[in-house]
Enzyme design. Structure first.
Site, PDB file in Angstrom:
ATOM      1  N   GLY A   1       2.221  24.704 -41.209  1.00 50.86           N
ATOM      2  CA  GLY A   1       2.361  23.186 -41.209  1.00 50.86           C
ATOM      3  C   GLY A   1       0.542  22.618 -40.975  1.00 50.86           C
ATOM      4  O   GLY A   1      -0.178  22.481 -42.405  1.00 50.86           O
TER       5      GLY A   1
ATOM      6  N   CYS B   1      14.666  23.595 -33.768  1.00 44.83           N
ATOM      7  CA  CYS B   1      13.586  22.652 -33.705  1.00 44.83           C
ATOM      8  C   CYS B   1      14.368  21.657 -33.154  1.00 44.83           C
ATOM      9  O   CYS B   1      12.958  21.067 -31.652  1.00 44.83           O
ATOM     10  CB  CYS B   1      13.285  22.214 -34.624  1.00 44.83           C
ATOM     11  SG  CYS B   1      14.496  21.630 -36.095  1.00 44.83           S
TER      12      CYS B   1
ATOM     13  N   GLU C   1       8.286  18.795 -41.603  1.00 41.63           N
ATOM     14  CA  GLU C   1       8.828  18.924 -39.985  1.00 41.63           C
ATOM     15  C   GLU C   1       9.119  20.167 -39.191  1.00 41.63           C
ATOM     16  O   GLU C   1       9.076  21.267 -39.723  1.00 41.63           O
ATOM     17  CB  GLU C   1      10.498  18.945 -40.959  1.00 41.63           C
ATOM     18  CG  GLU C   1      10.758  17.616 -41.770  1.00 41.63           C
ATOM     19  CD  GLU C   1      11.079  16.914 -41.410  1.00 41.63           C
ATOM     20  OE1 GLU C   1      11.377  16.505 -39.792  1.00 41.63           O
ATOM     21  OE2 GLU C   1      10.710  15.278 -42.048  1.00 41.63           O
TER      22      GLU C   1
ATOM     23  N   GLU D   1      12.077  34.348 -46.419  1.00 39.50           N
ATOM     24  CA  GLU D   1      12.417  35.947 -46.805  1.00 39.50           C
ATOM     25  C   GLU D   1      13.921  36.168 -45.974  1.00 39.50           C
ATOM     26  O   GLU D   1      14.182  37.150 -47.588  1.00 39.50           O
ATOM     27  CB  GLU D   1      11.037  36.564 -46.277  1.00 39.50           C
ATOM     28  CG  GLU D   1      11.308  37.864 -47.953  1.00 39.50           C
ATOM     29  CD  GLU D   1       9.994  38.520 -47.764  1.00 39.50           C
ATOM     30  OE1 GLU D   1       8.850  38.538 -47.484  1.00 39.50           O
ATOM     31  OE2 GLU D   1      10.153  39.078 -49.034  1.00 39.50           O
TER      32      GLU D   1
ATOM     33  N   GLY E   1       9.190  24.151 -40.864  1.00 39.18           N
ATOM     34  CA  GLY E   1       9.081  24.969 -40.724  1.00 39.18           C
ATOM     35  C   GLY E   1       7.499  24.937 -39.228  1.00 39.18           C
ATOM     36  O   GLY E   1       7.963  23.401 -38.558  1.00 39.18           O
TER      37      GLY E   1
HETATM   38  P1  TAP Z   1       7.887  29.511 -39.753  1.00 38.42           P
HETATM   39  O1  TAP Z   1       6.787  31.024 -39.641  1.00 38.42           O
HETATM   40  O2  TAP Z   1       6.532  28.024 -40.679  1.00 38.42           O
HETATM   41  O3  TAP Z   1       7.355  29.558 -41.416  1.00 38.42           O
HETATM   42  C1  TAP Z   1       8.737  28.228 -42.629  1.00 38.42           C
HETATM   43  C2  TAP Z   1       8.940  28.813 -43.891  1.00 38.42           C
HETATM   44  O4  TAP Z   1       6.725  28.967 -44.396  1.00 38.42           O
HETATM   45  C3  TAP Z   1       8.998  30.339 -44.547  1.00 38.42           C
HETATM   46  O5  TAP Z   1       9.793  30.013 -45.651  1.00 38.42           O
HETATM   47  C4  TAP Z   1       7.988  31.435 -44.626  1.00 38.42           C
HETATM   48  O6  TAP Z   1       7.773  32.168 -45.202  1.00 38.42           O
HETATM   49  C5  TAP Z   1       6.599  29.717 -45.167  1.00 38.42           C
HETATM   50  N1  TAP Z   1       5.177  30.521 -45.038  1.00 38.42           N
HETATM   51  C6  TAP Z   1       4.530  31.440 -43.709  1.00 38.42           C
HETATM   52  N2  TAP Z   1       3.525  31.080 -44.123  1.00 38.42           N
HETATM   53  C7  TAP Z   1       3.241  30.167 -45.300  1.00 38.42           C
HETATM   54  C8  TAP Z   1       2.211  29.837 -45.917  1.00 38.42           C
HETATM   55  N3  TAP Z   1       0.377  30.044 -45.784  1.00 38.42           N
HETATM   56  N4  TAP Z   1       2.235  29.276 -47.087  1.00 38.42           N
HETATM   57  C9  TAP Z   1       2.997  28.316 -47.845  1.00 38.42           C
HETATM   58  N5  TAP Z   1       4.527  28.843 -46.396  1.00 38.42           N
HETATM   59  C10 TAP Z   1       4.232  29.768 -45.413  1.00 38.42           C
HETATM   60  O7  TAP Z   1       8.225  28.719 -39.205  1.00 38.42           O
HETATM   61  P2  TAP Z   1      10.087  29.816 -38.796  1.00 38.42           P
HETATM   62  O8  TAP Z   1       9.342  30.711 -38.285  1.00 38.42           O
HETATM   63  O9  TAP Z   1      10.530  30.515 -39.988  1.00 38.42           O
HETATM   64  O10 TAP Z   1      11.098  28.982 -38.069  1.00 38.42           O
HETATM   65  C11 TAP Z   1      10.689  28.391 -36.799  1.00 38.42           C
HETATM   66  C12 TAP Z   1      10.311  26.972 -37.359  1.00 38.42           C
HETATM   67  O11 TAP Z   1      10.117  26.240 -37.307  1.00 38.42           O
HETATM   68  C13 TAP Z   1      10.109  26.489 -35.558  1.00 38.42           C
HETATM   69  O12 TAP Z   1       8.743  25.724 -35.451  1.00 38.42           O
HETATM   70  C14 TAP Z   1      10.926  25.572 -35.893  1.00 38.42           C
HETATM   71  O13 TAP Z   1      10.663  24.162 -34.655  1.00 38.42           O
HETATM   72  C15 TAP Z   1      10.361  25.636 -37.169  1.00 38.42           C
HETATM   73  N6  TAP Z   1      11.488  23.991 -37.746  1.00 38.42           N
HETATM   74  C16 TAP Z   1      11.498  22.812 -37.107  1.00 38.42           C
HETATM   75  C17 TAP Z   1      12.722  22.218 -37.983  1.00 38.42           C
HETATM   76  C18 TAP Z   1      12.294  20.769 -38.252  1.00 38.42           C
HETATM   77  S1  TAP Z   1      13.665  19.985 -39.217  1.00 38.42           S
HETATM   78  N7  TAP Z   1      11.776  19.507 -37.329  1.00 38.42           N
HETATM   79  C19 TAP Z   1      13.576  22.273 -38.833  1.00 38.42           C
HETATM   80  C20 TAP Z   1      13.596  23.699 -38.487  1.00 38.42           C
HETATM   81  C21 TAP Z   1      12.791  24.335 -37.505  1.00 38.42           C
HETATM   82  P3  TAP Z   1       8.654  33.719 -44.662  1.00 38.42           P
HETATM   83  O14 TAP Z   1       8.832  33.888 -43.529  1.00 38.42           O
HETATM   84  O15 TAP Z   1       9.081  33.961 -45.825  1.00 38.42           O
HETATM   85  O16 TAP Z   1       6.725  33.994 -44.351  1.00 38.42           O
END
Ligand code: TAP
Length: 482
Positions: free
Chosen positions: A234, A285, A251, A179, A229
């Site tokens: 996940g 990540c 991922e 968001e 995420g």
């Molecule tokens: P998350 O908090 O997991 O959010 C990822 C996405 O999921 C956001 O769009 C979030 O929406 C959404 N989301 C949250 N709760 C959900 C639910 N109950 N159902 C469905 N979707 C939901 O991750 P973040 O803080 O944005 O990113 C950081 C994390 O991503 C780190 O752990 C990082 O390692 C990981 N990551 C992994 C990779 C790969 S390629 N493995 C790459 C980049 C990042 P909102 O936040 O908009 O509410």
């Protein structure tokens, strides 16, 4: 400057912005730069229905691969023409340096061009040796409606690891960006439409994960879900997607190590370690958050690392000279500072940085000094958990066996790097490191044709490459007796 105000992008057009909106503040200045509509379940349902219609009845899945490729190549060109706009949006909203943001746009163009090639080259197998009067073919077909949920750290690049591949296969998509960083995804949807992607093929609903994301994950009209995420979310996605047993690719988080052996080119290794951990402010990540360094070279290596880290330029993301920008928001900054505090309590030593920067022009932003923690015990929280900030932990090892054991001891398995000139050691490490990617004498490298993804709690499924493309296809076997 007036903030950008967006509605959802559904069925080939932007809807009027809704009354309920999220105001995004730039992490470098605190100023409101964009407002996004807060998606409801009804908005999400409308987007899924549009994607379903476009898949079941629209032209896109029925075009030839070459026709889809032409549209993708036009899209690549439009992204190239809009490079500066997209890079500025990403830098401003995420806090990443503008130089890095431009690189993200270049990476995006590469993915789209490669996906165009895949669209053209997709084909099946024919079996003609099954006995007389029995012929079969095995076809690859588009898998259906794909839900895509992306995080805030690389909004455009991580979308580019999914969307071009999925639409190259003939799928349609409903995208939910994080968001707080939705602008580049919405602008990308606009470019898809300009390039000639038919209505309903690409839809974007902005809003929170717990409403929009959860609805996509539960929907029985979504056939495949591609999620990037955190590991915690996940897990929730796995539960929600049980409704129709949709195919999942996850991922998730990471905790990569850079293993530096004494025979390495130490200049290259220092550059690599610094790039690996401070790239994208450490909010990455595959960030090389742990340095595992051989005890014979550790003291000199660390001294040089500290010297160079002190010369990094922390600054506003839109300044060309900036190396490290602000963290995504103040809650995240507090979390990273808590990790640094816990490291000291666990017996580690801060040898560089460690504090928030609040003076002068930094006052309104979420800036943290690039931080190095030495003598980090393997039991410390900072050794094992994902910090997601510009914080390097250092642990010494005696031999390669111990280094591999330490690298593998965490619950994640996304990527690791090893620095050595000895090919035997490089191959041994690449075989024994439990991660989806192993880099040798490089780090955070990649290409659109190379798959990426994780093992252990870093998730499953792969993105990019032929393997990533195949995740958006179904295999159909047709058996013919004549
Ligand atoms: P998350 O908090 O997991 O959010 C990822 C996405 O999921 C956001 O769009 C979030 O929406 C959404 N989301 C949250 N709760 C959900 C639910 N109950 N159902 C469905 N979707 C939901 O991750 P973040 O803080 O944005 O990113 C950081 C994390 O991503 C780190 O752990 C990082 O390692 C990981 N990551 C992994 C990779 C790969 S390629 N493995 C790459 C980049 C990042 P909102 O936040 O908009 O509410």
């Amino acid at each position: 400057m007036q903030p950008r105000v967006y509605g959802h992008f559904i069925d080939g057009r932007f809807e009027p912005p809704s009354d309920e909106r999220h105001a995004r503040r730039a992490p470098g200045t605190g100023a409101v730069v964009a407002e996004y509509s807060r998606g409801t379940q009804e908005d999400t349902q409308r987007a899924i229905a549009a994607a379903r219609r476009a898949f079941d009845h629209g032209p896109w899945p029925r075009l030839s691969g070459q026709e889809r490729a032409r549209v993708l190549l036009r899209l690549a060109e439009l992204v190239r023409q809009n490079k500066e706009l997209l890079a500025r949006l990403e830098a401003e909203e995420v806090g990443k340096s503008i130089r890095l943001a431009r690189g993200d746009v270049d990476g995006t163009i590469g993915m789209i061009e490669y996906a165009a090639g895949l669209a053209m080259s997709t084909h099946g197998d024919i079996h003609t040796n099954l006995g007389e009067n029995f012929t079969a073919f095995v076809a690859r077909e588009p898998a259906g409606v794909v839900g895509m949920i992306t995080p805030w750290n690389f909004p455009l690049l991580l979308l580019a690891q999914k969307l071009p591949y999925a639409i190259a296969a003939g799928c349609t998509a409903v995208v939910k960006p994080a968001e707080i960083t939705s602008s580049s995804t919405l602008e990308f949807a606009r470019l898809c439409q300009e390039a000639g992607v038919p209505e309903g093929v690409v839809n974007v609903v902005t809003g929170s994960g717990s409403v929009v994301g959860q609805y996509i994950a539960e929907s029985e009209d979504v056939d495949v879900l591609s999620f990037t995420g955190s590991t915690d979310v996940g897990r929730r996605i796995v539960e929600a997607s049980k409704s129709n047993l949709k195919r999942l690719s996850l991922e998730l988080g990471g905790k990569a190590a850079n293993i530096v052996l004494p025979d390495a080119d130490l200049e290259d290794a220092i550059d690599g370690v610094m790039f690996g951990v401070f790239f994208n402010n450490g909010e990455c990540c595959v960030s090389g958050a742990r340095l595992l360094v051989h005890e014979d070279i550790a003291d000199d290596f660390i001294a040089e690392l500290v010297r160079r880290t002190s010369r990094l330029r922390v600054g506003q993301p839109l300044d060309d000279g900036t190396d490290v920008g602000p963290l995504i928001h103040s809650d995240h900054l507090d979390k990273v500072l808590d990790y640094i505090g816990s490291a000291e309590a666990d017996g580690a030593r801060i040898v560089s940085g460690g504090s928030r920067i609040t003076d002068g022009a930094f006052g309104d932003g979420t800036f943290l000094e690039p931080t190095i923690l030495d003598a980090v015990p393997t039991t410390a929280k900072v050794f094992n958990e994902e910090i997601f900030g510009p914080v390097l932990t250092i642990t010494r090892f005696r031999d390669l066996d111990e280094a591999i054991e330490l690298a593998n001891s965490v619950e994640y398995g996304l990527a690791n790097s090893v620095w050595t000139k000895d090919i035997d050691k490089a191959l041994t490490a690449s075989r024994r490191l439990r991660s989806g990617t192993v880099w040798v004498n490089t780090t955070i490298d990649g290409a659109p044709m190379l798959p990426g993804g994780g093992v252990k709690k870093s998730g499953y499924g792969r993105e990019m490459g032929q393997v990533g493309f195949d995740e958006f296809t179904e295999v159909k076997t047709v058996q013919i007796r004549t």
